[in-house]
Enzyme design. Sequence first.
Site, mmCIF file in Angstrom:
data_model
loop_
_atom_site.group_PDB
_atom_site.id
_atom_site.type_symbol
_atom_site.label_atom_id
_atom_site.label_comp_id
_atom_site.label_asym_id
_atom_site.label_seq_id
_atom_site.Cartn_x
_atom_site.Cartn_y
_atom_site.Cartn_z
ATOM 1 N N ARG A 76 64.034 9.496 117.008
ATOM 2 C CA ARG A 76 63.909 10.819 116.365
ATOM 3 C C ARG A 76 63.336 11.839 117.345
ATOM 4 N NH1 ARG A 76 60.634 9.735 111.039
ATOM 5 N NH2 ARG A 76 60.818 12.001 110.810
ATOM 6 N N HIS A 125 51.995 16.852 108.193
ATOM 7 C CA HIS A 125 52.324 15.435 108.412
ATOM 8 C C HIS A 125 52.357 15.065 109.884
ATOM 9 C CE1 HIS A 125 54.471 15.742 104.258
ATOM 10 N NE2 HIS A 125 53.171 15.604 104.138
ATOM 11 N N CYS A 164 41.637 0.755 124.771
ATOM 12 C CA CYS A 164 41.243 -0.441 124.009
ATOM 13 C C CYS A 164 42.342 -1.495 123.979
ATOM 14 C CB CYS A 164 40.872 -0.059 122.566
ATOM 15 S SG CYS A 164 42.321 0.322 121.539
HETATM 16 C C1 BV8 Z 1 48.368 10.694 100.546
HETATM 17 C C2 BV8 Z 1 55.736 12.043 108.376
HETATM 18 C C3 BV8 Z 1 46.185 10.241 99.838
HETATM 19 C C4 BV8 Z 1 56.379 10.731 108.733
HETATM 20 C C5 BV8 Z 1 55.890 12.198 105.950
HETATM 21 C C6 BV8 Z 1 50.987 5.165 96.778
HETATM 22 C C7 BV8 Z 1 50.002 5.012 97.741
HETATM 23 C C8 BV8 Z 1 49.533 6.069 98.499
HETATM 24 C C9 BV8 Z 1 50.064 7.323 98.308
HETATM 25 C C10 BV8 Z 1 51.072 7.454 97.365
HETATM 26 C C11 BV8 Z 1 51.531 6.405 96.584
HETATM 27 N N1 BV8 Z 1 52.517 6.882 95.751
HETATM 28 C C12 BV8 Z 1 52.701 8.197 95.980
HETATM 29 C C13 BV8 Z 1 51.819 8.540 96.942
HETATM 30 C C14 BV8 Z 1 51.681 9.802 97.500
HETATM 31 C C15 BV8 Z 1 52.630 9.821 98.698
HETATM 32 C C16 BV8 Z 1 53.924 10.414 98.190
HETATM 33 O O1 BV8 Z 1 53.968 11.596 97.924
HETATM 34 N N2 BV8 Z 1 54.981 9.577 98.022
HETATM 35 C C17 BV8 Z 1 56.231 10.102 97.516
HETATM 36 C C18 BV8 Z 1 57.413 9.385 98.171
HETATM 37 C C19 BV8 Z 1 56.223 9.936 95.995
HETATM 38 N N3 BV8 Z 1 51.999 10.675 99.677
HETATM 39 C C20 BV8 Z 1 51.256 10.122 100.654
HETATM 40 O O2 BV8 Z 1 51.144 8.944 100.866
HETATM 41 C C21 BV8 Z 1 50.524 11.153 101.498
HETATM 42 N N4 BV8 Z 1 49.151 10.780 101.621
HETATM 43 O O3 BV8 Z 1 48.758 10.813 99.404
HETATM 44 O O4 BV8 Z 1 47.064 10.443 100.905
HETATM 45 C C22 BV8 Z 1 46.142 8.766 99.595
HETATM 46 C C23 BV8 Z 1 45.880 7.915 100.657
HETATM 47 C C24 BV8 Z 1 45.781 6.563 100.400
HETATM 48 C C25 BV8 Z 1 45.972 6.066 99.094
HETATM 49 C C26 BV8 Z 1 46.294 6.950 98.058
HETATM 50 C C27 BV8 Z 1 46.385 8.300 98.302
HETATM 51 C C28 BV8 Z 1 51.132 11.219 102.891
HETATM 52 C C29 BV8 Z 1 52.549 11.751 102.792
HETATM 53 C C30 BV8 Z 1 53.077 12.030 104.194
HETATM 54 C C31 BV8 Z 1 54.225 11.093 104.510
HETATM 55 N N5 BV8 Z 1 54.814 11.462 105.808
HETATM 56 N N6 BV8 Z 1 56.361 12.538 107.157
HETATM 57 C C32 BV8 Z 1 57.810 10.900 109.180
HETATM 58 O O5 BV8 Z 1 58.326 12.044 109.218
HETATM 59 O O6 BV8 Z 1 58.415 9.855 109.489
HETATM 60 S S1 BV8 Z 1 56.665 12.783 104.568
HETATM 61 C C33 BV8 Z 1 58.275 13.153 104.889
HETATM 62 O O7 BV8 Z 1 58.776 13.684 103.644
HETATM 63 C C34 BV8 Z 1 58.549 14.239 105.895
HETATM 64 O O8 BV8 Z 1 57.413 14.858 106.403
HETATM 65 C C35 BV8 Z 1 59.333 15.252 105.074
HETATM 66 O O9 BV8 Z 1 59.222 16.519 105.538
HETATM 67 C C36 BV8 Z 1 58.646 15.069 103.780
HETATM 68 C C37 BV8 Z 1 59.153 15.724 102.576
HETATM 69 O O10 BV8 Z 1 60.514 15.619 102.552
HETATM 70 P P1 BV8 Z 1 61.313 17.017 102.694
HETATM 71 O O11 BV8 Z 1 60.792 17.750 103.874
HETATM 72 O O12 BV8 Z 1 61.261 17.713 101.400
HETATM 73 O O13 BV8 Z 1 62.726 16.490 103.075
HETATM 74 P P2 BV8 Z 1 63.811 15.871 102.089
HETATM 75 O O14 BV8 Z 1 64.816 15.191 102.953
HETATM 76 O O15 BV8 Z 1 63.154 15.139 100.979
HETATM 77 O O16 BV8 Z 1 64.482 17.159 101.397
HETATM 78 C C38 BV8 Z 1 65.211 18.061 102.182
HETATM 79 C C39 BV8 Z 1 65.480 19.264 101.300
HETATM 80 O O17 BV8 Z 1 66.148 20.242 102.090
HETATM 81 C C40 BV8 Z 1 66.376 18.979 100.107
HETATM 82 O O18 BV8 Z 1 65.833 19.599 98.948
HETATM 83 C C41 BV8 Z 1 67.708 19.645 100.482
HETATM 84 O O19 BV8 Z 1 68.366 20.171 99.332
HETATM 85 C C42 BV8 Z 1 67.228 20.772 101.364
HETATM 86 N N7 BV8 Z 1 68.205 21.230 102.363
HETATM 87 C C43 BV8 Z 1 69.183 20.517 102.969
HETATM 88 N N8 BV8 Z 1 69.832 21.319 103.854
HETATM 89 C C44 BV8 Z 1 69.228 22.543 103.791
HETATM 90 C C45 BV8 Z 1 68.191 22.479 102.849
HETATM 91 N N9 BV8 Z 1 67.403 23.534 102.565
HETATM 92 C C46 BV8 Z 1 67.649 24.691 103.216
HETATM 93 N N10 BV8 Z 1 68.628 24.829 104.136
HETATM 94 C C47 BV8 Z 1 69.430 23.781 104.447
HETATM 95 N N11 BV8 Z 1 70.414 23.937 105.362
HETATM 96 ZN ZN ZN Z 2 42.980 2.458 121.723
#
Ligand code: BV8
Ligand code: ZN
Length: 258
Positions: A76, A125, A164
């Site tokens: 990526r 993120h 480390c």
């Molecule tokens: C947290 C980096 C507190 C990595 C990313 C169980 C345990 C722990 C947490 C959770 C759990 N269950 C749920 C959660 C919360 C979880 C979460 O939200 N899960 C989701 C799946 C339900 N969140 C977390 O874990 C977060 N931390 O909660 O901490 C905590 C801690 C411990 C224990 C409990 C709580 C951390 C979340 C961060 C994850 N990392 N990215 C990587 O990139 O590999 S998230 C990842 O999704 C990307 O960053 C991405 O940006 C993000 C969101 O997705 P979108 O950007 O919206 O992209 P997507 O493809 O989904 O959509 C694209 C959109 O664009 C569409 O709508 C489409 O229509 C539109 N589109 C398409 N083309 C166009 C367009 N729009 C305009 N123009 C176009 N041309």
């Molecule tokens: Zn280290």
Amino acid sequence: MSDKNDITIPVHAIRRLQCSENVVVLTGAGISAESGIPTFRDAMTGLWENYRAEELATPEAFLRDRNMVWGWYEQRRREVMTKQPNIGHSALATLGKYINEVTVITQNVDDLHERAGSNRILHLHGNLFTPRCFDCDQLWNGMIDYQAAQSSNKELSPPICPHCHGFVRPGVVWFGEFLPEDIWRKAERAVKNCDLIIIVGTSGLVYPAAGLVAMANQDEKYIIQINPRETDHDKFADCVLRGSAGTILPKLISAAWA
Ligand code: BV8
Ligand code: ZN
């Protein structure tokens, strides 16, 4: 998808944008789609086609198979380095010419907002360009073995931390990990202080990032949603512009300040 030219921007959205002093833009993977970077939920390709992104973007996946996860992020990172910001990123970068304060809060891990010229950017993120040690968290600024990386779809073993001897991991926030506290606080404050928020290219599925929109709604901020598809954020929006970032954003800016 509707024809590029038949999208009209409502006058109330133009007026609100024209008289805003402080604007927040919340972006997701969709704004980088027109640069050729697959969105987060688009089909996973190559070695990773049998996985969902949510399954690989976790500490557990890295502990289970670090070569496969590191290889995915290297793929990526290299892909981003071959792409350019698109007209949507550039339109956002010009907002700063007309609006006193513009804060881009992005969920994306690419550097396209930076390269387009936006200057106040919060990466909720993390990003692909600041790998750090999985064990001691030290930033790793060694040289990636580009030759090995060029072998495209091969699994890659992550570098070793010189401090480390732990394994280096991507500098992103994985599912189940907390967002950087300072960045999150700044993002919350930016939404609290803004007059208007533009949401571009996010499915609104990932929290706590997606929660910023409900927060803006509670504080009665004016909300513009830009997405070719409907998302959960539509119900909070004062104005939904159904189309792509590359079409809508330049249109919105020229409608307000032609
Ligand atoms: C947290 C980096 C507190 C990595 C990313 C169980 C345990 C722990 C947490 C959770 C759990 N269950 C749920 C959660 C919360 C979880 C979460 O939200 N899960 C989701 C799946 C339900 N969140 C977390 O874990 C977060 N931390 O909660 O901490 C905590 C801690 C411990 C224990 C409990 C709580 C951390 C979340 C961060 C994850 N990392 N990215 C990587 O990139 O590999 S998230 C990842 O999704 C990307 O960053 C991405 O940006 C993000 C969101 O997705 P979108 O950007 O919206 O992209 P997507 O493809 O989904 O959509 C694209 C959109 O664009 C569409 O709508 C489409 O229509 C539109 N589109 C398409 N083309 C166009 C367009 N729009 C305009 N123009 C176009 N041309
Ligand atoms: Zn280290």
